[in-house]
Design a protein around this motif. Structure first.
Motif, PDB file in Angstrom:
ATOM      1  N   TYR A 196      47.235  35.614  48.110  1.00  0.00           N
ATOM      2  CA  TYR A 196      47.273  35.300  46.682  1.00  0.00           C
ATOM      3  C   TYR A 196      45.880  35.004  46.164  1.00  0.00           C
ATOM      4  O   TYR A 196      45.559  35.310  45.024  1.00  0.00           O
ATOM      5  CB  TYR A 196      48.202  34.102  46.439  1.00  0.00           C
ATOM      6  N   GLN A 197      45.032  34.402  47.000  1.00  0.00           N
ATOM      7  CA  GLN A 197      43.667  34.057  46.608  1.00  0.00           C
ATOM      8  C   GLN A 197      42.861  35.322  46.284  1.00  0.00           C
ATOM      9  O   GLN A 197      42.092  35.350  45.341  1.00  0.00           O
ATOM     10  CB  GLN A 197      42.988  33.298  47.747  1.00  0.00           C
ATOM     11  N   PHE A 198      43.030  36.363  47.115  1.00  0.00           N
ATOM     12  CA  PHE A 198      42.245  37.595  46.942  1.00  0.00           C
ATOM     13  C   PHE A 198      42.978  38.665  46.162  1.00  0.00           C
ATOM     14  O   PHE A 198      42.494  39.790  46.054  1.00  0.00           O
ATOM     15  CB  PHE A 198      41.828  38.152  48.312  1.00  0.00           C
ATOM     16  N   ALA A 199      44.129  38.376  45.631  1.00  0.00           N
ATOM     17  CA  ALA A 199      44.870  39.354  44.826  1.00  0.00           C
ATOM     18  C   ALA A 199      44.087  39.625  43.545  1.00  0.00           C
ATOM     19  O   ALA A 199      43.471  38.722  42.973  1.00  0.00           O
ATOM     20  CB  ALA A 199      46.257  38.828  44.501  1.00  0.00           C
ATOM     21  N   PRO A 200      44.075  40.892  43.085  1.00  0.00           N
ATOM     22  CA  PRO A 200      43.308  41.191  41.872  1.00  0.00           C
ATOM     23  C   PRO A 200      43.962  40.556  40.642  1.00  0.00           C
ATOM     24  O   PRO A 200      45.173  40.404  40.563  1.00  0.00           O
ATOM     25  CB  PRO A 200      43.346  42.721  41.801  1.00  0.00           C
ATOM     26  N   LYS A 201      43.130  40.190  39.705  1.00  0.00           N
ATOM     27  CA  LYS A 201      43.620  39.607  38.460  1.00  0.00           C
ATOM     28  C   LYS A 201      44.199  40.711  37.582  1.00  0.00           C
ATOM     29  O   LYS A 201      44.112  41.890  37.890  1.00  0.00           O
ATOM     30  CB  LYS A 201      42.477  38.892  37.729  1.00  0.00           C
ATOM     31  N   GLN A 202      44.757  40.333  36.477  1.00  0.00           N
ATOM     32  CA  GLN A 202      45.368  41.291  35.552  1.00  0.00           C
ATOM     33  C   GLN A 202      44.308  42.260  35.037  1.00  0.00           C
ATOM     34  O   GLN A 202      43.280  41.851  34.515  1.00  0.00           O
ATOM     35  CB  GLN A 202      46.006  40.520  34.382  1.00  0.00           C
ATOM     36  N   GLY A 203      44.541  43.564  35.219  1.00  0.00           N
ATOM     37  CA  GLY A 203      43.612  44.584  34.734  1.00  0.00           C
ATOM     38  C   GLY A 203      42.511  44.961  35.707  1.00  0.00           C
ATOM     39  O   GLY A 203      41.693  45.819  35.401  1.00  0.00           O
ATOM     40  N   GLU A 204      42.451  44.339  36.867  1.00  0.00           N
ATOM     41  CA  GLU A 204      41.429  44.673  37.863  1.00  0.00           C
ATOM     42  C   GLU A 204      42.035  45.560  38.948  1.00  0.00           C
ATOM     43  O   GLU A 204      43.229  45.539  39.185  1.00  0.00           O
ATOM     44  CB  GLU A 204      40.886  43.403  38.521  1.00  0.00           C
ATOM     45  N   ASP A 205      41.156  46.343  39.597  1.00  0.00           N
ATOM     46  CA  ASP A 205      41.593  47.143  40.743  1.00  0.00           C
ATOM     47  C   ASP A 205      41.361  46.352  42.019  1.00  0.00           C
ATOM     48  O   ASP A 205      40.352  45.661  42.156  1.00  0.00           O
ATOM     49  CB  ASP A 205      40.791  48.459  40.831  1.00  0.00           C
ATOM     50  N   SER A 206      42.273  46.480  42.945  1.00  0.00           N
ATOM     51  CA  SER A 206      42.096  45.782  44.219  1.00  0.00           C
ATOM     52  C   SER A 206      41.079  46.535  45.072  1.00  0.00           C
ATOM     53  O   SER A 206      40.808  47.717  44.856  1.00  0.00           O
ATOM     54  CB  SER A 206      43.421  45.668  44.957  1.00  0.00           C
ATOM     55  N   SER A 207      40.544  45.843  46.054  1.00  0.00           N
ATOM     56  CA  SER A 207      39.550  46.472  46.926  1.00  0.00           C
ATOM     57  C   SER A 207      40.193  47.566  47.777  1.00  0.00           C
ATOM     58  O   SER A 207      39.563  48.568  48.098  1.00  0.00           O
ATOM     59  CB  SER A 207      38.888  45.425  47.817  1.00  0.00           C
ATOM     60  N   VAL A 208      41.465  47.400  48.112  1.00  0.00           N
ATOM     61  CA  VAL A 208      42.160  48.417  48.913  1.00  0.00           C
ATOM     62  C   VAL A 208      42.350  49.687  48.092  1.00  0.00           C
ATOM     63  O   VAL A 208      42.086  50.797  48.557  1.00  0.00           O
ATOM     64  CB  VAL A 208      43.523  47.873  49.413  1.00  0.00           C
ATOM     65  N   SER A 209      42.795  49.550  46.839  1.00  0.00           N
ATOM     66  CA  SER A 209      43.004  50.743  46.007  1.00  0.00           C
ATOM     67  C   SER A 209      41.683  51.422  45.663  1.00  0.00           C
ATOM     68  O   SER A 209      41.607  52.641  45.581  1.00  0.00           O
ATOM     69  CB  SER A 209      43.777  50.387  44.738  1.00  0.00           C
ATOM     70  N   SER A 210      40.617  50.647  45.466  1.00  0.00           N
ATOM     71  CA  SER A 210      39.318  51.279  45.195  1.00  0.00           C
ATOM     72  C   SER A 210      38.805  52.015  46.430  1.00  0.00           C
ATOM     73  O   SER A 210      38.172  53.061  46.310  1.00  0.00           O
ATOM     74  CB  SER A 210      38.305  50.239  44.729  1.00  0.00           C
ATOM     75  N   LEU A 211      39.087  51.494  47.626  1.00  0.00           N
ATOM     76  CA  LEU A 211      38.692  52.181  48.856  1.00  0.00           C
ATOM     77  C   LEU A 211      39.467  53.485  49.012  1.00  0.00           C
ATOM     78  O   LEU A 211      38.908  54.518  49.393  1.00  0.00           O
ATOM     79  CB  LEU A 211      38.932  51.269  50.061  1.00  0.00           C
ATOM     80  N   ILE A 212      40.746  53.454  48.686  1.00  0.00           N
ATOM     81  CA  ILE A 212      41.560  54.681  48.768  1.00  0.00           C
ATOM     82  C   ILE A 212      41.093  55.691  47.735  1.00  0.00           C
ATOM     83  O   ILE A 212      40.946  56.880  48.024  1.00  0.00           O
ATOM     84  CB  ILE A 212      43.051  54.338  48.595  1.00  0.00           C
ATOM     85  N   ASN A 213      40.835  55.242  46.508  1.00  0.00           N
ATOM     86  CA  ASN A 213      40.393  56.152  45.450  1.00  0.00           C
ATOM     87  C   ASN A 213      39.023  56.750  45.745  1.00  0.00           C
ATOM     88  O   ASN A 213      38.692  57.828  45.246  1.00  0.00           O
ATOM     89  CB  ASN A 213      40.356  55.425  44.109  1.00  0.00           C
ATOM     90  N   LYS A 214      38.227  56.043  46.541  1.00  0.00           N
ATOM     91  CA  LYS A 214      36.896  56.556  46.903  1.00  0.00           C
ATOM     92  C   LYS A 214      37.006  57.849  47.702  1.00  0.00           C
ATOM     93  O   LYS A 214      36.177  58.748  47.567  1.00  0.00           O
ATOM     94  CB  LYS A 214      36.170  55.489  47.712  1.00  0.00           C
ATOM     95  N   TYR A 215      38.037  57.975  48.523  1.00  0.00           N
ATOM     96  CA  TYR A 215      38.177  59.141  49.391  1.00  0.00           C
ATOM     97  C   TYR A 215      39.182  60.152  48.864  1.00  0.00           C
ATOM     98  O   TYR A 215      39.399  61.181  49.493  1.00  0.00           O
ATOM     99  CB  TYR A 215      38.573  58.697  50.806  1.00  0.00           C
TER     100      TYR A 215
END
Length: 165
Positions: free
Chosen positions: A57-76
């Protein structure tokens, strides 16, 4: 039924009885065994799940932000815009290459040489194990097709001049 009860009572009285012993009879003569009690696997898993949930919950993205996991997936992942840009560059390069080839090949039609890839193609056998002097000289065939090409180019030039006039 009453007779059965009496008979069961007689049998029970005839059975030998064992003497009972109690742990309290020792009165402290023996030292109690030491037991190392620890938390079980279930309680440790419960505490780990709780703190894991808090951390997630601490590292969950806030409203309107992309998570680090989804940005890593979108990178490839390949995006549609990237493919459109690549295809546009490729198309532009092919058009330029076609223009350049047309420019260089049609610069002067009078001195153009029609290249026959390998003159042995006019013969019907494979060019292996041939004795010296048995190959036919095909220079006259190459010259024939060169002249035919020049005549064809002159005819095209005359037709084009007639259309412009």
């Amino acid at each position: 039924m009453f007779a059965a009860r009496q008979r069961a009572g007689q049998i029970a009285r005839q059975l030998p009885r064992t003497a009972r012993t109690y742990a309290s009879d020792a009165h402290g003569h023996h030292k109690a065994a030491e037991v190392n009690e620890s938390f079980g696997k279930g309680s440790i898993a419960t505490v780990a799940a709780f703190f894991g949930g808090v951390l997630l919950y601490q590292f969950a993205p806030k409203q309107g932000e992309d998570s680090s996991v989804s940005s890593l997936i979108n990178k490839y992942l390949s995006r549609k815009e990237d493919w459109e840009e690549t295809n546009a560059l490729h198309t532009r390069a092919m058009e330029q290459a076609g223009f350049d080839r047309n420019l260089f090949e049609n610069a002067s039609n009078q001195h153009r040489f029609v290249d026959v890839s390998y003159p042995e193609a006019f013969q019907s056998h494979a060019p292996r194990n041939i004795q010296a002097g048995h190959l036919v000289n095909l220079d006259h065939v190459v010259e024939h097709y060169k002249q035919k090409h020049l005549q064809d180019e002159e005819r095209k030039a005359r037709k084009l001049a007639e259309q412009k006039a």
